[in-house]
Design a protein around this motif. Structure first.
Motif, PDB file in Angstrom:
ATOM      1  N   TRP A  19      55.219  15.924 -68.249  1.00 18.64           N
ATOM      2  CA  TRP A  19      56.022  14.705 -68.127  1.00 18.64           C
ATOM      3  C   TRP A  19      56.424  14.195 -69.512  1.00 18.64           C
ATOM      4  N   CYS A  20      55.449  14.020 -70.383  1.00 20.24           N
ATOM      5  CA  CYS A  20      55.712  13.418 -71.697  1.00 20.24           C
ATOM      6  C   CYS A  20      56.600  14.284 -72.573  1.00 20.24           C
ATOM      7  N   GLU A  21      56.367  15.598 -72.531  1.00 17.83           N
ATOM      8  CA  GLU A  21      57.046  16.464 -73.490  1.00 17.83           C
ATOM      9  C   GLU A  21      58.309  17.124 -72.967  1.00 17.83           C
ATOM     10  N   VAL A  22      58.498  17.146 -71.647  1.00 14.95           N
ATOM     11  CA  VAL A  22      59.673  17.844 -71.117  1.00 14.95           C
ATOM     12  C   VAL A  22      60.522  16.985 -70.189  1.00 14.95           C
ATOM     13  N   SER A  35      60.241  13.460 -69.148  1.00 14.24           N
ATOM     14  CA  SER A  35      60.423  12.003 -69.182  1.00 14.24           C
ATOM     15  C   SER A  35      61.710  11.594 -69.886  1.00 14.24           C
ATOM     16  N   LYS A  36      62.135  10.382 -69.599  1.00 16.93           N
ATOM     17  CA  LYS A  36      63.269   9.740 -70.287  1.00 16.93           C
ATOM     18  C   LYS A  36      64.511  10.611 -70.386  1.00 16.93           C
ATOM     19  N   GLY A  37      64.763  11.371 -69.341  1.00 16.26           N
ATOM     20  CA  GLY A  37      66.006  12.131 -69.316  1.00 16.26           C
ATOM     21  C   GLY A  37      66.140  13.162 -70.421  1.00 16.26           C
ATOM     22  N   ARG A  38      65.018  13.687 -70.903  1.00  9.75           N
ATOM     23  CA  ARG A  38      65.072  14.711 -71.960  1.00  9.75           C
ATOM     24  C   ARG A  38      65.897  15.918 -71.525  1.00  9.75           C
ATOM     25  N   PHE A  44      63.840  12.566 -63.723  1.00 11.96           N
ATOM     26  CA  PHE A  44      62.767  13.083 -62.859  1.00 11.96           C
ATOM     27  C   PHE A  44      61.826  11.935 -62.525  1.00 11.96           C
ATOM     28  N   LEU A  45      61.370  11.894 -61.290  1.00 11.10           N
ATOM     29  CA  LEU A  45      60.404  10.898 -60.848  1.00 11.10           C
ATOM     30  C   LEU A  45      59.100  11.621 -60.549  1.00 11.10           C
ATOM     31  N   LYS A  99      66.345  13.932 -57.856  1.00  6.68           N
ATOM     32  CA  LYS A  99      67.209  13.828 -56.672  1.00  6.68           C
ATOM     33  C   LYS A  99      68.587  14.410 -56.949  1.00  6.68           C
ATOM     34  N   GLU A 100      69.100  14.134 -58.130  1.00  8.06           N
ATOM     35  CA  GLU A 100      70.451  14.567 -58.488  1.00  8.06           C
ATOM     36  C   GLU A 100      70.597  16.086 -58.424  1.00  8.06           C
ATOM     37  N   LEU A 101      69.567  16.796 -58.915  1.00 11.52           N
ATOM     38  CA  LEU A 101      69.596  18.263 -58.936  1.00 11.52           C
ATOM     39  C   LEU A 101      69.003  18.872 -57.668  1.00 11.52           C
ATOM     40  N   LYS A 102      68.384  17.997 -56.848  1.00  9.83           N
ATOM     41  CA  LYS A 102      67.622  18.484 -55.683  1.00  9.83           C
ATOM     42  C   LYS A 102      66.601  19.520 -56.144  1.00  9.83           C
ATOM     43  N   LEU A 103      65.888  19.160 -57.220  1.00  8.52           N
ATOM     44  CA  LEU A 103      64.902  20.053 -57.835  1.00  8.52           C
ATOM     45  C   LEU A 103      63.523  19.407 -57.801  1.00  8.52           C
TER      46      LEU A 103
END
Length: 121
Positions: free
Chosen positions: A30-33, A35-38, A43-44, A59-63
């Motif tokens: 989460w932190c390194e890849v 989060s914050k739209g990196r 991603f939620l 949701k946008e990518l359905k991933l």
């Protein structure tokens, strides 16, 4: 408010407890890849999808990105069923294990970014 068929409210307390108990691996990913739209996308964490809780959901990518524990070296029948149900909702699942995230995060990031780029063409 429109009814969201992909959401099971009974899972909400469970999702909350999973969020609080997130593994170090998930936190690192989460932190390194993610989060914050990196990646350029939002991603939620620990979001309900169908009858399951996704580790990470865009949701946008359905991933959906799942992080499996060290003991989870092969797909179980349950994983296959889950992946199929989630695929039927239009989502793709990428799975990584703890070891990959902790020891080879740059490759994990490459796989995720590669998937995102190929899905945009």
């Amino acid at each position: 408010m429109p009814h969201n068929h992909n959401y099971n409210p009974k899972l909400k307390p469970f999702a909350r407890s999973l969020r609080q108990e997130s593994t170090k691996t998930e936190v690192r990913l989460w932190c390194e890849v993610l989060s914050k739209g990196r990646t350029g996308y939002t991603f939620l964490r620990q979001r309900p999808v169908g009858n399951y809780i996704a580790d990470f959901l865009c949701k946008e990518l359905k991933l959906i990105i799942e992080v499996d524990g060290y003991s989870h070296n092969f797909k179980t029948e349950e994983d296959l069923k889950r992946d199929k149900e989630i695929a039927d909702l239009g989502f793709t699942t990428l799975r990584f294990n703890d070891e990959e995230v902790m020891k080879d995060l740059s490759n994990v990031e490459r796989v995720i970014v590669g998937w995102i780029e190929s899905s945009q063409t």
